[in-house]
Design a protein around this motif. Structure first.
Motif, PDB file in Angstrom:
ATOM      1  N   GLN A   1       0.743  -1.142   0.123  1.00 56.66           N
ATOM      2  CA  GLN A   1      -0.147   0.030   0.023  1.00 56.66           C
ATOM      3  C   GLN A   1       0.842   1.188   0.100  1.00 56.66           C
ATOM      4  O   GLN A   1       0.450   2.242  -0.648  1.00 56.66           O
ATOM      5  CB  GLN A   1      -1.058  -0.065   1.222  1.00 56.66           C
ATOM      6  CG  GLN A   1      -1.927  -1.169   1.135  1.00 56.66           C
ATOM      7  CD  GLN A   1      -2.785  -1.039   2.353  1.00 56.66           C
ATOM      8  OE1 GLN A   1      -2.635  -1.754   3.166  1.00 56.66           O
ATOM      9  NE2 GLN A   1      -3.918  -0.268   2.262  1.00 56.66           N
ATOM     10  N   LEU A   2       1.885   1.118   0.712  1.00 57.46           N
ATOM     11  CA  LEU A   2       2.794   2.538   0.833  1.00 57.46           C
ATOM     12  C   LEU A   2       3.581   2.615  -0.694  1.00 57.46           C
ATOM     13  O   LEU A   2       3.639   3.771  -1.078  1.00 57.46           O
ATOM     14  CB  LEU A   2       3.874   2.346   1.941  1.00 57.46           C
ATOM     15  CG  LEU A   2       3.341   2.190   3.378  1.00 57.46           C
ATOM     16  CD1 LEU A   2       4.683   1.708   4.358  1.00 57.46           C
ATOM     17  CD2 LEU A   2       2.732   3.433   3.624  1.00 57.46           C
TER      18      LEU A   2
ATOM     19  N   ALA B   1       2.181   1.888  -3.541  1.00 59.58           N
ATOM     20  CA  ALA B   1       1.168   2.747  -4.337  1.00 59.58           C
ATOM     21  C   ALA B   1       1.176   4.143  -4.416  1.00 59.58           C
ATOM     22  O   ALA B   1       0.597   4.612  -5.135  1.00 59.58           O
ATOM     23  CB  ALA B   1      -0.129   1.624  -3.971  1.00 59.58           C
ATOM     24  N   GLN B   2       1.237   4.515  -3.157  1.00 62.37           N
ATOM     25  CA  GLN B   2       1.410   5.946  -2.582  1.00 62.37           C
ATOM     26  C   GLN B   2       2.877   6.654  -3.065  1.00 62.37           C
ATOM     27  O   GLN B   2       3.026   7.767  -2.621  1.00 62.37           O
ATOM     28  CB  GLN B   2       0.915   6.306  -1.342  1.00 62.37           C
ATOM     29  CG  GLN B   2      -0.494   5.804  -1.230  1.00 62.37           C
ATOM     30  CD  GLN B   2      -1.434   6.448  -1.984  1.00 62.37           C
ATOM     31  OE1 GLN B   2      -2.282   5.954  -2.822  1.00 62.37           O
ATOM     32  NE2 GLN B   2      -1.594   7.967  -1.734  1.00 62.37           N
ATOM     33  N   ASN B   3       3.798   5.714  -3.544  1.00 59.99           N
ATOM     34  CA  ASN B   3       5.240   6.302  -3.454  1.00 59.99           C
ATOM     35  C   ASN B   3       5.854   6.712  -2.338  1.00 59.99           C
ATOM     36  O   ASN B   3       6.584   7.584  -2.205  1.00 59.99           O
ATOM     37  CB  ASN B   3       5.215   7.412  -4.551  1.00 59.99           C
ATOM     38  CG  ASN B   3       4.964   7.048  -5.869  1.00 59.99           C
ATOM     39  OD1 ASN B   3       5.024   5.958  -6.464  1.00 59.99           O
ATOM     40  ND2 ASN B   3       3.937   7.862  -6.543  1.00 59.99           N
ATOM     41  N   ALA B   4       5.304   5.927  -1.364  1.00 62.42           N
ATOM     42  CA  ALA B   4       5.873   6.271   0.201  1.00 62.42           C
ATOM     43  C   ALA B   4       6.838   5.264   0.601  1.00 62.42           C
ATOM     44  O   ALA B   4       6.910   4.173   0.054  1.00 62.42           O
ATOM     45  CB  ALA B   4       4.855   6.122   1.214  1.00 62.42           C
TER      46      ALA B   4
ATOM     47  N   VAL C   1      -0.495   7.538   5.273  1.00 63.37           N
ATOM     48  CA  VAL C   1      -0.391   7.105   3.941  1.00 63.37           C
ATOM     49  C   VAL C   1      -1.885   6.573   3.654  1.00 63.37           C
ATOM     50  O   VAL C   1      -2.331   6.642   2.535  1.00 63.37           O
ATOM     51  CB  VAL C   1       0.833   6.489   3.465  1.00 63.37           C
ATOM     52  CG1 VAL C   1       0.821   5.726   2.213  1.00 63.37           C
ATOM     53  CG2 VAL C   1       2.298   7.424   3.633  1.00 63.37           C
TER      54      VAL C   1
ATOM     55  N   GLN D   1      -4.589   8.805   3.580  1.00 64.42           N
ATOM     56  CA  GLN D   1      -4.609   9.266   2.141  1.00 64.42           C
ATOM     57  C   GLN D   1      -5.153   8.341   0.933  1.00 64.42           C
ATOM     58  O   GLN D   1      -5.949   9.010   0.513  1.00 64.42           O
ATOM     59  CB  GLN D   1      -3.017  10.049   1.642  1.00 64.42           C
ATOM     60  CG  GLN D   1      -3.075  10.354   0.331  1.00 64.42           C
ATOM     61  CD  GLN D   1      -1.594  10.826   0.251  1.00 64.42           C
ATOM     62  OE1 GLN D   1      -0.503  10.162   0.455  1.00 64.42           O
ATOM     63  NE2 GLN D   1      -1.177  11.934  -0.763  1.00 64.42           N
ATOM     64  N   GLN D   2      -4.589   7.317   1.012  1.00 68.13           N
ATOM     65  CA  GLN D   2      -4.986   6.364   0.066  1.00 68.13           C
ATOM     66  C   GLN D   2      -6.646   6.104   0.164  1.00 68.13           C
ATOM     67  O   GLN D   2      -7.413   6.136  -0.806  1.00 68.13           O
ATOM     68  CB  GLN D   2      -4.302   5.171   0.222  1.00 68.13           C
ATOM     69  CG  GLN D   2      -4.746   4.005  -0.753  1.00 68.13           C
ATOM     70  CD  GLN D   2      -3.741   2.872  -0.585  1.00 68.13           C
ATOM     71  OE1 GLN D   2      -3.765   2.125   0.361  1.00 68.13           O
ATOM     72  NE2 GLN D   2      -2.882   2.309  -1.592  1.00 68.13           N
TER      73      GLN D   2
ATOM     74  N   GLU E   1      -8.274   9.256  -1.076  1.00 66.37           N
ATOM     75  CA  GLU E   1      -8.442   9.233  -2.486  1.00 66.37           C
ATOM     76  C   GLU E   1      -9.222   8.345  -3.262  1.00 66.37           C
ATOM     77  O   GLU E   1      -9.830   8.559  -4.361  1.00 66.37           O
ATOM     78  CB  GLU E   1      -6.931   9.171  -2.876  1.00 66.37           C
ATOM     79  CG  GLU E   1      -6.197  10.352  -2.624  1.00 66.37           C
ATOM     80  CD  GLU E   1      -4.665  10.546  -3.169  1.00 66.37           C
ATOM     81  OE1 GLU E   1      -4.271   9.315  -3.660  1.00 66.37           O
ATOM     82  OE2 GLU E   1      -4.005  11.238  -2.978  1.00 66.37           O
TER      83      GLU E   1
ATOM     84  N   ARG F   1      -9.157  14.730  -3.057  1.00 64.53           N
ATOM     85  CA  ARG F   1      -7.612  14.887  -3.498  1.00 64.53           C
ATOM     86  C   ARG F   1      -6.994  15.073  -1.916  1.00 64.53           C
ATOM     87  O   ARG F   1      -7.558  15.926  -1.259  1.00 64.53           O
ATOM     88  CB  ARG F   1      -7.567  16.080  -4.456  1.00 64.53           C
ATOM     89  CG  ARG F   1      -8.167  15.961  -5.684  1.00 64.53           C
ATOM     90  CD  ARG F   1      -8.280  16.931  -6.617  1.00 64.53           C
ATOM     91  NE  ARG F   1      -9.198  17.976  -5.968  1.00 64.53           N
ATOM     92  CZ  ARG F   1      -9.644  19.072  -6.490  1.00 64.53           C
ATOM     93  NH1 ARG F   1      -8.892  19.519  -7.325  1.00 64.53           N
ATOM     94  NH2 ARG F   1     -10.370  19.941  -6.086  1.00 64.53           N
ATOM     95  N   THR F   2      -5.988  14.684  -1.708  1.00 67.36           N
ATOM     96  CA  THR F   2      -5.682  14.437  -0.437  1.00 67.36           C
ATOM     97  C   THR F   2      -3.811  14.923  -0.335  1.00 67.36           C
ATOM     98  O   THR F   2      -3.206  14.182  -1.448  1.00 67.36           O
ATOM     99  CB  THR F   2      -5.684  13.213   0.158  1.00 67.36           C
ATOM    100  OG1 THR F   2      -7.329  12.960   0.207  1.00 67.36           O
ATOM    101  CG2 THR F   2      -5.049  13.218   1.739  1.00 67.36           C
TER     102      THR F   2
END
Length: 436
Positions: free
Chosen positions: A50-51, A53-56, A211, A214-215, A218, A223-224
């Motif tokens: 999951q991280l 996928a958010q570029n984290a 994150v 945020q996911q 979204e 938009r977050t």
């Protein structure tokens, strides 16, 4: 929270030959049962997906003890009692007598009522020999979405015992609570970006949960951005991140009164009603100031609130004796310090909190300059690990909104206070022993 009946647990124990099969109680299971478990590596792998996928960044070594492999078993009647306490506390916090009392020591910004309850709450309990006791209440309680991920990775000896849908419900409840806060403060006019705000957010231990929020937001169509308060500007009646208008701030700051320079723009926008903010300073004043507990354990005060007698009795029984430290009682509190746990009134995360038997004269003198409360010690229950190591201590947390319990989770640790540095410790799922 997965509900497990005693016959079901008994069948599992008969299969593994655990010595607690003859006495299926929470205490016996915590002492002898190690086959009902979760897989911390699976949780970490799931979160890293999951991280990514958010570029984290992936979970670091510092998160090695974020999750425990062992669940906590809690009798259904104990869950019911904690749920009733949350409802009674919500009633108490709405009474004029309580509001007037807590506002007397709250910062001036708490007088501003933005029109919403203030977001998710965390109610922390110890399970004493006489039942659950409320240790503290918090406004921005971390861990709900992390515990939802933990539930999804739960591994049980008997597959029929697993109810993974509770994890999905927890995430949905958390997002619904945030959006309800936004709508309440904006009179239904939900517009603009969501900003998840904390000081240096990527350096925060629970940044992975930011994150996840945020996911989830979204996915819900909002938009977050995750940012620091110094990245926000308040110009011409609009709070902006870059050129984007921010309509809602999910507040993870520990500057609860919005008093420092980095949050000036956010403070001005909040007081002008230009942005919805949750949790907000009024919510912190009503719930999280530790001095409030000195009211909620006081039978005389509760009698004057107008609460139903049943709610009064429940709170007086479940909130440990808590007193504000003053120049008049400092000498007595020092003399009896072994029976007290000392907490700063506006503290968080157990910082600057001390067991009385661990206090030094030097620390005691330093405490003069801050507002402190002394709370009667309620020893936490214990969870054995099946090793030669000492048992782990257990805190229970109830996540709630508008008086409704949403999710129960546990935290396992060694030391004076909850931490995420204990091998084998961390967040742990709660399995409920149903009546039979």
């Amino acid at each position: 929270m997965t509900v497990v009946t005693q016959p079901a647990i008994r069948r599992v124990l008969e299969r593994c030959g655990a010595p607690c099969v003859e006495a299926v109680t929470a205490e016996a299971l915590h002492r002898d049962c190690f086959c009902v478990a979760v897989d911390p590596d699976a949780v970490r792998a799931q979160l890293n997906v999951q991280l990514s996928a958010q570029n984290a960044p992936a979970l670091a070594d510092a998160h090695a003890h974020l999750f425990s492999s062992l669940p906590i078993f809690v009798p259904e009647r104990t869950i019911e009692r904690m749920t009733a306490a949350v409802q009674a506390l919500t009633l108490a916090a709405a009474t004029p007598a309580y509001v007037a009392a807590v506002m007397a020591w709250a910062p001036s910004i708490a007088a501003h009522d933005p029109g919403s309850p203030g977001g998710l709450l965390g109610f922390d309990f110890h399970l004493g020999p006489d039942g659950p006791r409320l240790i503290e209440m918090n406004t921005n309680p971390g861990g709900l979405l992390l515990n939802a991920a933990l539930a999804k990775a739960q591994r049980l000896c008997l597959p029929a015992l697993s109810v993974p849908s509770i994890a999905i419900g927890a995430e949905a409840s958390a997002i619904t609570a945030l959006l309800d806060e936004w709508r309440a403060q904006a009179a239904g006019a939900v517009d603009g970006w969501v900003a998840i705000v904390d000081e240096a957010p990527e350096q925060q231990y629970l940044y992975p949960e930011f994150v996840l929020f945020q996911q989830a937001l979204e996915v819900a169509g909002y938009r977050t951005v995750i940012c620091g308060p110094d990245e926000l500007r308040y110009v011409d009646g609009v709070l902006r991140w870059g050129e984007e208008r921010v309509g809602f701030v999910y507040n993870r700051l520990t500057d609860f009164a919005l008093a420092t320079d980095p949050v000036k723009a956010l403070r001005e926008a909040y007081l002008d009603g230009a942005v919805a903010l949750s949790p907000h300073p009024r919510a912190h004043a009503l719930w999280a100031d530790k001095r409030n507990l000195s009211l909620l354990c006081n039978r005389s005060f509760l009698a004057g609130t107008g609460l139903p007698e049943e709610a009064q009795e429940l709170l007086a029984d479940m909130v440990p004796q808590t007193v504000q430290m003053t120049p008049d009682n400092r000498e007595q509190l020092w003399a009896t310090r072994r029976q007290w746990f000392f907490k700063p009134a506006a503290g968080f995360g157990s910082r600057a909190s001390y067991r009385g038997d661990k206090l030094t004269h030097k620390t005691w003198e330093q405490m003069r300059t801050q507002a402190y409360v002394a709370q009667a010690i309620v020893p936490p229950s214990e969870r054995h690990t099946g090793t030669d190591e000492p048992p782990l201590k257990v805190d229970l947390r109830c996540y709630a909104y508008r008086g409704q319990a949403l999710f129960f989770a546990a935290r396992l640790y060694r030391g004076q206070t909850t931490n995420f540095r204990t091998p084998g410790g961390g967040f742990a799922p709660v399995l409920t022993l149903a009546r039979t």
